[in-house]
Scaffold this motif. Structure first.
Motif, mmCIF file in Angstrom:
data_model
loop_
_atom_site.group_PDB
_atom_site.id
_atom_site.type_symbol
_atom_site.label_atom_id
_atom_site.label_comp_id
_atom_site.label_asym_id
_atom_site.label_seq_id
_atom_site.Cartn_x
_atom_site.Cartn_y
_atom_site.Cartn_z
ATOM 1 N N PHE A 29 0.877 -1.209 0.003
ATOM 2 C CA PHE A 29 -0.154 0.057 0.090
ATOM 3 C C PHE A 29 0.799 1.223 0.100
ATOM 4 O O PHE A 29 2.111 1.362 0.475
ATOM 5 N N VAL A 51 2.064 -8.037 3.615
ATOM 6 C CA VAL A 51 1.557 -7.144 3.368
ATOM 7 C C VAL A 51 2.256 -5.842 3.966
ATOM 8 O O VAL A 51 2.437 -5.853 5.172
ATOM 9 N N ASN A 52 2.870 -4.881 3.137
ATOM 10 C CA ASN A 52 3.756 -3.614 3.750
ATOM 11 C C ASN A 52 2.973 -2.332 3.306
ATOM 12 O O ASN A 52 2.334 -2.494 2.223
ATOM 13 N N VAL A 53 3.561 -1.255 3.622
ATOM 14 C CA VAL A 53 3.208 0.045 3.096
ATOM 15 C C VAL A 53 4.343 0.778 3.444
ATOM 16 O O VAL A 53 5.240 1.148 4.062
ATOM 17 N N THR A 66 -2.733 -2.330 7.215
ATOM 18 C CA THR A 66 -1.525 -3.264 6.574
ATOM 19 C C THR A 66 -0.881 -4.272 7.585
ATOM 20 O O THR A 66 -0.768 -5.127 7.523
#
Length: 254
Positions: free
Chosen positions: A136, A177-179, A163
């Motif tokens: 994201f 899942v990372n941002v 996230t």
């Protein structure tokens, strides 16, 4: 090549950081489905990168139909998905006083809802391929408060929370899942933060104030954010999930 054979989806892909991400993903061997609201800007992507490496999809991600349908179309075009960089966002209203609820709703829809819907649509396809990487885009305003952009800040804090929650939910499926959390970037959206009144002098003063608070003394470049996303998308980050990565020249180091 770090993404050789990977199937990648990038939203808000036709300008700024998203376009830089398309360039890096293609350079590193991925096939990319680029989603944007501008047909003209997407056509320019094809002209630069070629239809054999980049497919384009026009969609308004502020609507549920656009956010979900564009991911479905991208997966169909690519034949699957290994990477999603859900990059779409907008500044939103500058104040909560006399709040324009229509503008507020659109900002939340584009910044938060489209990210959640995109992740939800792509996750089953990543699971079927043995895993994947969802990235994201939030902001330093999702890590510290923004006096000039309270609605944007609230939305991006939501993205950071999303996230971390999805990193836990999808870990067993090998879906990371990372941002990325950029500082103010030199992109077409910059004026939406610094110059909402339309006064060039005010915009310049606001930009100078922000740059003055950055230890490295400048704005972030789009390619620097794309490089961070590239690393998170790659197998080099195979044990990295749930991370909010500032790309901010030290702004949040205080």
């Amino acid at each position: 090549m770090r993404l050789n054979g990977k199937l990648a989806i990038v939203t808000a892909a036709a300008s700024g950081m998203g376009r830089a991400g398309v360039e890096r993903f293609v350079r590193e061997g991925a096939r990319v489905a680029a989603i944007d609201i501008s047909r003209e800007a997407l056509d320019d992507l094809i002209a630069h990168f070629g239809a054999d490496r980049v497919s384009t999809i026009v969609a308004d991600l502020s609507t549920p139909e656009g956010a979900k349908g564009s991911i479905d179309e991208a997966v169909a075009v690519l034949g699957g998905a290994d990477i999603l960089w859900a990059h779409a966002g907008m500044p939103g209203p500058a104040s909560v006083e006399n709040l324009d609820l229509a503008a507020y709703d659109k900002a939340i829809a584009l910044n938060v809802t489209s990210a959640a819907l995109g992740a939800g649509q792509v996750a089953p396809h990543m699971r079927a391929r043995g895993g994947g990487s969802i990235i994201f885009t939030a902001s330093i305003s999702g890590l510290v408060g923004s006096m000039m952009s309270p609605i944007y800040s609230a939305a991006k804090w939501g993205v950071v929370g999303l996230t971390k929650s999805l990193a836990l939910a999808f870990a067993a499926d090998n879906i990371r899942v990372n941002v990325v959390c950029p500082g103010l970037a030199d992109t077409p959206m910059k004026a939406g933060f610094t110059g909402r009144s339309g006064d060039p002098a005010e915009a310049a003063a606001n930009e100078a104030k922000i740059v003055g608070a950055v230890p490295m003394g400048r704005l972030v470049r789009p390619g620097e954010v794309a490089d961070a996303a590239l690393w998170l998308a790659s197998d080099e980050a195979s044990f990295v999930t749930g991370v909010a990565l500032p790309v901010d020249g030290g702004f949040t180091a205080r």
